[in-house]
Scaffold this motif. Structure first.
Motif, short mmCIF file in Angstrom:
data_model
loop_
_atom_site.label_atom_id
_atom_site.label_comp_id
_atom_site.label_asym_id
_atom_site.label_seq_id
_atom_site.Cartn_x
_atom_site.Cartn_y
_atom_site.Cartn_z
N ALA A 1 50.36 25.59 47.83
CA ALA A 1 48.78 26.09 48.08
C ALA A 1 48.53 26.70 46.75
O ALA A 1 49.35 27.32 46.04
CB ALA A 1 48.78 27.16 49.13
N ASP B 1 46.20 30.04 45.97
CA ASP B 1 45.52 31.06 46.38
C ASP B 1 44.26 31.21 45.68
O ASP B 1 44.42 31.50 44.29
CB ASP B 1 46.30 32.37 46.59
CG ASP B 1 47.65 32.27 47.48
OD1 ASP B 1 47.36 31.35 48.39
OD2 ASP B 1 48.47 32.87 47.30
N GLU C 1 41.61 33.58 46.93
CA GLU C 1 40.98 34.99 46.98
C GLU C 1 41.44 35.53 48.39
O GLU C 1 41.72 34.72 49.25
CB GLU C 1 39.55 35.19 47.03
CG GLU C 1 38.93 36.47 46.92
CD GLU C 1 39.33 37.45 45.78
OE1 GLU C 1 39.91 38.37 46.10
OE2 GLU C 1 38.97 36.90 44.60
N LYS C 2 41.57 36.83 48.51
CA LYS C 2 42.04 37.40 49.91
C LYS C 2 40.69 38.38 49.77
O LYS C 2 40.22 39.16 49.20
CB LYS C 2 43.28 38.40 49.99
CG LYS C 2 44.27 37.55 49.69
CD LYS C 2 45.71 38.42 49.79
CE LYS C 2 46.78 37.49 49.28
NZ LYS C 2 47.98 38.30 49.34
N HIS D 1 34.12 30.38 42.01
CA HIS D 1 34.94 31.74 42.71
C HIS D 1 34.02 33.02 41.79
O HIS D 1 34.28 32.87 40.53
CB HIS D 1 36.43 31.75 42.36
CG HIS D 1 37.04 33.19 42.57
ND1 HIS D 1 37.92 33.64 41.96
CD2 HIS D 1 36.67 33.80 43.77
CE1 HIS D 1 38.18 34.69 42.49
NE2 HIS D 1 37.85 34.95 43.39
#
Length: 103
Positions: free
Chosen positions: A17, A19, A21-22, A77
């Protein structure tokens, strides 16, 4: 800010994966548009996934405006405070993931 091209990501193992963003208290929305959005700055991060159509993402960094051309599958993003504006070149469908209540 960054432009992510999923076709350029290749993991070392199956289901690796990347990543992006959280986001606490996030909303996930499908948008359709044929008109530009306004210049804006989000309160939190935003993930903008172009599903269909063509969009030019206008960004301002250090007083300079740049245009990032997006094609289907591209991911834009933006972090909190990044100034940007989406300008569709054709009608577009976009998946947007952002902090609940963002404009």
């Amino acid at each position: 800010m960054r432009l992510i091209r999923p076709t350029e990501f290749e993991g070392e193992d199956a289901w690796d994966a990347f990543d992006i963003e959280k986001i606490p208290n996030a909303t996930v929305r499908l948008h359709w548009t044929d008109q530009p959005y306004i210049w804006h700055v989000n309160d939190g991060p935003e993930i903008f996934v172009l599903l269909d159509g063509k969009v030019d993402m206008h960004v301002r960094e250090d007083g300079q405006e740049k245009i990032l051309p997006l094609s289907p599958g591209d991911i834009f993003h933006a972090e909190a405070g990044d100034e940007h504006k989406a300008v569709p070149i054709t009608p577009a469908r976009i998946l947007v993931i952002e902090t609940e209540g963002s404009i």
